[in-house]
Design a protein around this motif. Structure first.
Motif, PDB file in Angstrom:
ATOM      1  N   LEU A   1       2.277   1.826  -3.443  1.00  0.00           N
ATOM      2  CA  LEU A   1       1.297   2.375  -4.375  1.00  0.00           C
ATOM      3  C   LEU A   1       1.098   3.878  -4.159  1.00  0.00           C
ATOM      4  CD1 LEU A   1      -1.388  -0.450  -4.457  1.00  0.00           C
ATOM      5  CD2 LEU A   1       0.185   0.226  -6.284  1.00  0.00           C
ATOM      6  N   ILE A   2       1.083   4.298  -2.909  1.00  0.00           N
ATOM      7  CA  ILE A   2       0.946   5.730  -2.614  1.00  0.00           C
ATOM      8  C   ILE A   2       2.138   6.492  -3.198  1.00  0.00           C
ATOM      9  CG2 ILE A   2       0.977   7.449  -0.754  1.00  0.00           C
ATOM     10  CD1 ILE A   2      -0.649   5.402   0.916  1.00  0.00           C
ATOM     11  N   HIS A   3       3.328   5.961  -2.996  1.00  0.00           N
ATOM     12  CA  HIS A   3       4.542   6.596  -3.516  1.00  0.00           C
ATOM     13  C   HIS A   3       4.509   6.626  -5.043  1.00  0.00           C
ATOM     14  CE1 HIS A   3       8.726   7.834  -3.572  1.00  0.00           C
ATOM     15  NE2 HIS A   3       8.952   6.896  -4.462  1.00  0.00           N
ATOM     16  N   GLN A   4       4.085   5.534  -5.648  1.00  0.00           N
ATOM     17  CA  GLN A   4       4.033   5.442  -7.102  1.00  0.00           C
ATOM     18  C   GLN A   4       3.044   6.480  -7.667  1.00  0.00           C
ATOM     19  OE1 GLN A   4       2.699   1.653  -8.565  1.00  0.00           O
ATOM     20  NE2 GLN A   4       3.773   1.912 -10.496  1.00  0.00           N
ATOM     21  N   GLN A   5       1.899   6.631  -7.029  1.00  0.00           N
ATOM     22  CA  GLN A   5       0.909   7.602  -7.478  1.00  0.00           C
ATOM     23  C   GLN A   5       1.465   9.021  -7.378  1.00  0.00           C
ATOM     24  OE1 GLN A   5      -1.952   7.197  -8.989  1.00  0.00           O
ATOM     25  NE2 GLN A   5      -2.490   9.353  -9.032  1.00  0.00           N
ATOM     26  N   ALA A   6       2.149   9.324  -6.300  1.00  0.00           N
ATOM     27  CA  ALA A   6       2.737  10.657  -6.128  1.00  0.00           C
ATOM     28  C   ALA A   6       3.757  10.935  -7.233  1.00  0.00           C
ATOM     29  CB  ALA A   6       3.381  10.784  -4.758  1.00  0.00           C
ATOM     30  N   ASN A   7       4.562   9.926  -7.564  1.00  0.00           N
ATOM     31  CA  ASN A   7       5.549  10.090  -8.639  1.00  0.00           C
ATOM     32  C   ASN A   7       4.862  10.322  -9.977  1.00  0.00           C
ATOM     33  OD1 ASN A   7       7.735   9.831  -6.975  1.00  0.00           O
ATOM     34  ND2 ASN A   7       8.135   7.699  -7.481  1.00  0.00           N
ATOM     35  N   ARG A   8       3.803   9.590 -10.237  1.00  0.00           N
ATOM     36  CA  ARG A   8       3.062   9.722 -11.493  1.00  0.00           C
ATOM     37  C   ARG A   8       2.492  11.141 -11.622  1.00  0.00           C
ATOM     38  NH1 ARG A   8      -0.686   5.544 -11.181  1.00  0.00           N
ATOM     39  NH2 ARG A   8       1.041   4.151 -11.635  1.00  0.00           N
ATOM     40  N   GLU A   9       1.949  11.663 -10.526  1.00  0.00           N
ATOM     41  CA  GLU A   9       1.395  13.013 -10.556  1.00  0.00           C
ATOM     42  C   GLU A   9       2.492  14.057 -10.786  1.00  0.00           C
ATOM     43  OE1 GLU A   9      -0.718  13.233  -6.869  1.00  0.00           O
ATOM     44  OE2 GLU A   9      -2.360  11.975  -7.599  1.00  0.00           O
TER      45      GLU A   9
ATOM     46  N   HIS B   1       0.834  -1.206   0.000  1.00  0.00           N
ATOM     47  CA  HIS B   1       0.000   0.000   0.000  1.00  0.00           C
ATOM     48  C   HIS B   1       0.872   1.261   0.000  1.00  0.00           C
ATOM     49  CE1 HIS B   1      -3.445   2.546   0.712  1.00  0.00           C
ATOM     50  NE2 HIS B   1      -2.834   3.085   1.762  1.00  0.00           N
TER      51      HIS B   1
ATOM     52  N   ASP C   1       5.333  13.545 -12.342  1.00  0.00           N
ATOM     53  CA  ASP C   1       5.756  13.388 -13.737  1.00  0.00           C
ATOM     54  C   ASP C   1       4.795  14.105 -14.671  1.00  0.00           C
ATOM     55  OD1 ASP C   1       7.914  11.868 -12.952  1.00  0.00           O
ATOM     56  OD2 ASP C   1       7.027   9.940 -13.527  1.00  0.00           O
ATOM     57  N   GLN C   2       3.503  14.056 -14.374  1.00  0.00           N
ATOM     58  CA  GLN C   2       2.512  14.717 -15.221  1.00  0.00           C
ATOM     59  C   GLN C   2       2.670  16.237 -15.154  1.00  0.00           C
ATOM     60  OE1 GLN C   2       0.293  13.099 -17.390  1.00  0.00           O
ATOM     61  NE2 GLN C   2       0.291  15.192 -18.167  1.00  0.00           N
TER      62      GLN C   2
END
Length: 57
Positions: A10-18, A7, A20-21
């Motif tokens: 996933l939180i870290h991955q989502q933050a990175n994705r945002e 979990h 990057d955007q």
């Protein structure tokens, strides 16, 4: 990923994705702005044809 739980990963991955955007959006804006501006480069007028068929330059 070195996180305590899936979990947390996933939180870290989502933050990175945002993040990057946000970066991609800023680059896109810069490119669009640059494409609207006229070029600052000076261009030479084409060389006159001397009739020999050889390229000038």
């Amino acid at each position: 990923m070195g996180h305590e739980s899936p979990h947390a990963a996933l939180i870290h991955q989502q933050a990175n994705r945002e993040a990057d955007q946000v970066i991609a959006d800023a680059i896109d804006k810069a490119v669009r702005t640059a494409r609207r501006k006229p070029s600052r480069r000076r261009t030479r007028p084409p060389a006159e044809d001397d009739g020999t068929g050889a390229e000038a330059g």
